[in-house]
Design a protein around this motif. Sequence first.
Motif, PDB file in Angstrom:
ATOM      1  N   LEU A 198     -11.649  73.625  28.209  1.00  0.00           N
ATOM      2  CA  LEU A 198     -10.544  72.971  27.788  1.00  0.00           C
ATOM      3  C   LEU A 198     -10.429  71.759  28.290  1.00  0.00           C
ATOM      4  CD1 LEU A 198      -8.097  76.090  28.830  1.00  0.00           C
ATOM      5  CD2 LEU A 198      -8.851  75.675  26.488  1.00  0.00           C
ATOM      6  N   SER A 199      -9.701  70.941  27.264  1.00  0.00           N
ATOM      7  CA  SER A 199      -9.445  69.433  27.537  1.00  0.00           C
ATOM      8  C   SER A 199      -8.619  69.235  28.747  1.00  0.00           C
ATOM      9  CB  SER A 199      -9.180  68.822  26.317  1.00  0.00           C
ATOM     10  OG  SER A 199      -7.788  69.085  26.083  1.00  0.00           O
ATOM     11  N   PRO A 200      -8.697  68.121  29.442  1.00  0.00           N
ATOM     12  CA  PRO A 200      -8.018  67.963  30.637  1.00  0.00           C
ATOM     13  C   PRO A 200      -6.285  67.949  29.998  1.00  0.00           C
ATOM     14  CG  PRO A 200      -9.723  66.553  30.814  1.00  0.00           C
ATOM     15  CD  PRO A 200      -9.716  67.209  29.434  1.00  0.00           C
ATOM     16  N   ALA A 201      -6.150  67.301  28.999  1.00  0.00           N
ATOM     17  CA  ALA A 201      -4.557  67.246  28.554  1.00  0.00           C
ATOM     18  C   ALA A 201      -4.275  68.819  28.148  1.00  0.00           C
ATOM     19  CB  ALA A 201      -4.703  66.513  27.191  1.00  0.00           C
ATOM     20  N   PHE A 202      -4.892  69.585  27.610  1.00  0.00           N
ATOM     21  CA  PHE A 202      -4.572  70.993  27.452  1.00  0.00           C
ATOM     22  C   PHE A 202      -4.177  71.952  28.673  1.00  0.00           C
ATOM     23  CE2 PHE A 202      -4.806  75.322  26.272  1.00  0.00           C
ATOM     24  CZ  PHE A 202      -4.110  75.130  24.974  1.00  0.00           C
ATOM     25  N   GLN A 203      -5.223  71.514  29.681  1.00  0.00           N
ATOM     26  CA  GLN A 203      -4.910  72.066  31.073  1.00  0.00           C
ATOM     27  C   GLN A 203      -3.507  71.696  31.688  1.00  0.00           C
ATOM     28  OE1 GLN A 203      -8.219  71.953  33.637  1.00  0.00           O
ATOM     29  NE2 GLN A 203      -9.695  71.583  31.966  1.00  0.00           N
ATOM     30  N   VAL A 204      -3.337  70.341  31.407  1.00  0.00           N
ATOM     31  CA  VAL A 204      -2.199  69.747  32.061  1.00  0.00           C
ATOM     32  C   VAL A 204      -0.883  70.605  31.287  1.00  0.00           C
ATOM     33  CG1 VAL A 204      -0.576  67.677  32.201  1.00  0.00           C
ATOM     34  CG2 VAL A 204      -2.986  67.556  32.736  1.00  0.00           C
ATOM     35  N   VAL A 205      -1.008  70.631  29.955  1.00  0.00           N
ATOM     36  CA  VAL A 205       0.203  71.354  29.101  1.00  0.00           C
ATOM     37  C   VAL A 205       0.516  72.823  29.658  1.00  0.00           C
ATOM     38  CG1 VAL A 205       0.675  72.338  26.928  1.00  0.00           C
ATOM     39  CG2 VAL A 205      -0.177  69.778  27.016  1.00  0.00           C
ATOM     40  N   GLY A 206      -0.787  73.345  30.091  1.00  0.00           N
ATOM     41  CA  GLY A 206      -0.599  74.910  30.292  1.00  0.00           C
ATOM     42  C   GLY A 206       0.154  74.766  31.698  1.00  0.00           C
ATOM     43  N   MET A 264       3.833  74.311  31.274  1.00  0.00           N
ATOM     44  CA  MET A 264       4.434  75.481  30.567  1.00  0.00           C
ATOM     45  C   MET A 264       4.615  76.577  31.764  1.00  0.00           C
ATOM     46  SD  MET A 264       5.443  74.881  27.703  1.00  0.00           S
ATOM     47  CE  MET A 264       5.496  76.854  27.197  1.00  0.00           C
ATOM     48  N   LYS A 265       3.603  76.714  32.812  1.00  0.00           N
ATOM     49  CA  LYS A 265       3.849  77.519  33.919  1.00  0.00           C
ATOM     50  C   LYS A 265       4.962  77.231  34.563  1.00  0.00           C
ATOM     51  CE  LYS A 265       0.871  77.646  37.233  1.00  0.00           C
ATOM     52  NZ  LYS A 265      -0.347  77.737  38.020  1.00  0.00           N
ATOM     53  N   ILE A 266       5.089  75.863  34.926  1.00  0.00           N
ATOM     54  CA  ILE A 266       6.092  75.281  35.702  1.00  0.00           C
ATOM     55  C   ILE A 266       7.543  75.724  35.130  1.00  0.00           C
ATOM     56  CG2 ILE A 266       7.105  73.261  36.915  1.00  0.00           C
ATOM     57  CD1 ILE A 266       4.202  72.108  37.227  1.00  0.00           C
ATOM     58  N   VAL A 267       7.560  75.390  33.888  1.00  0.00           N
ATOM     59  CA  VAL A 267       8.945  75.626  33.059  1.00  0.00           C
ATOM     60  C   VAL A 267       9.238  76.967  33.110  1.00  0.00           C
ATOM     61  CG1 VAL A 267      10.163  75.405  30.943  1.00  0.00           C
ATOM     62  CG2 VAL A 267       8.707  73.581  31.471  1.00  0.00           C
ATOM     63  N   LEU A 268       8.241  78.167  32.855  1.00  0.00           N
ATOM     64  CA  LEU A 268       8.478  79.416  32.999  1.00  0.00           C
ATOM     65  C   LEU A 268       8.701  80.166  34.219  1.00  0.00           C
ATOM     66  CD1 LEU A 268       6.385  80.506  29.762  1.00  0.00           C
ATOM     67  CD2 LEU A 268       8.923  79.970  29.815  1.00  0.00           C
ATOM     68  N   ALA A 269       8.401  79.475  35.301  1.00  0.00           N
ATOM     69  CA  ALA A 269       8.015  79.963  36.648  1.00  0.00           C
ATOM     70  C   ALA A 269       9.360  80.660  37.084  1.00  0.00           C
ATOM     71  CB  ALA A 269       7.672  78.862  37.523  1.00  0.00           C
ATOM     72  N   PRO A 270      10.586  80.246  37.015  1.00  0.00           N
ATOM     73  CA  PRO A 270      11.699  81.211  37.620  1.00  0.00           C
ATOM     74  C   PRO A 270      11.758  82.447  36.865  1.00  0.00           C
ATOM     75  CG  PRO A 270      12.479  78.901  37.050  1.00  0.00           C
ATOM     76  CD  PRO A 270      11.109  79.090  36.460  1.00  0.00           C
ATOM     77  N   LEU A 271      11.711  82.376  35.433  1.00  0.00           N
ATOM     78  CA  LEU A 271      11.716  83.821  34.814  1.00  0.00           C
ATOM     79  C   LEU A 271      10.610  84.690  35.143  1.00  0.00           C
ATOM     80  CD1 LEU A 271      12.716  85.541  32.396  1.00  0.00           C
ATOM     81  CD2 LEU A 271      11.444  84.556  31.088  1.00  0.00           C
ATOM     82  N   LEU A 272       9.274  84.151  35.386  1.00  0.00           N
ATOM     83  CA  LEU A 272       7.870  85.077  35.754  1.00  0.00           C
ATOM     84  C   LEU A 272       8.403  85.432  37.309  1.00  0.00           C
ATOM     85  CD1 LEU A 272       5.386  82.812  34.510  1.00  0.00           C
ATOM     86  CD2 LEU A 272       6.207  84.794  33.503  1.00  0.00           C
ATOM     87  N   VAL A 273       9.121  84.785  38.211  1.00  0.00           N
ATOM     88  CA  VAL A 273       9.180  85.139  39.600  1.00  0.00           C
ATOM     89  C   VAL A 273      10.096  86.293  39.493  1.00  0.00           C
ATOM     90  CG1 VAL A 273      10.493  84.386  41.750  1.00  0.00           C
ATOM     91  CG2 VAL A 273       8.790  82.868  40.468  1.00  0.00           C
TER      92      VAL A 273
END
Length: 261
Positions: free
Chosen positions: A130-138, A141-150
């Motif tokens: 995966l490109s570095p840019a795609f890894q950063v986007v991932g 997304m994990k940070i944004v969805l973290a409260p729901l996942l928690v």
Amino acid sequence: MFCPLCGKEIPEAYAGVRCPSCGGSLTAGAAGGGGPVPPSAPAPGGIPWENRASLGFFPALLQNIRSCLFEPDSFFGRMPKRANLGSALGYVALLGWVGVVAGSLWDLALRERALDFARSMGFDLPQQTLSPAFQVVGQIMKIVLAPLLVLIVVFLWSGILHVCLWVFGGAREGFEATVRVVSYAWGSAAPFYLVPICGGFVALVWSLVGQIIGLAKAHEIPPGKAAVAVLLPLALCCVVAGICILLFAGIFFAALKGGGA
């Protein structure tokens, strides 16, 4: 109603004049008044986070973390078993998000060094696909969805713990009490993720210890029974994971042997 002295919840059917937890008087006559004390508001709840309206947001947050981590017996003894569940969920969502953000940032910062170290030890690791840019986007997304996942993980783990408590005869309170214990124990340990490398392990161990103490206090059961309810699911997961690893290893070596033939 709640005891005006210790803040612990008192059963509605209780007819005594003294708190069954702290022994304090429940009547105003002991303080020079006349007539019973009206039920205290459930908002304070006996713990700092649920009294943040008077303490202030950050003072209540810091006091709650300190009390839960370093005075778990007192903290979970004062924690209401029911009512105001939203405060407990908000607490774990907030601090869990902090932990996820910290873990993601450390992962981005240390990933290349970890890979270089592994290669220097002789491990032939594949290159990143995966490109570095795609890894950063991932990671974003994990940070944004973290409260729901928690929150999803909190309810799933609380359900597992409550079933284990029920199997061993330790579920003396409702599911809400278990959720509150998991929320406060896990949320209070989440800031350890700010520490690189070993922070996640420390957070896990401290959270499990807090859950054992909290479940023992909330359900009024021996600590040993609470420990079994917490550690048994983890032990079963380790056993299943070990079996899966052995199976995949057997298949892998069988394939190598067949290919060599």
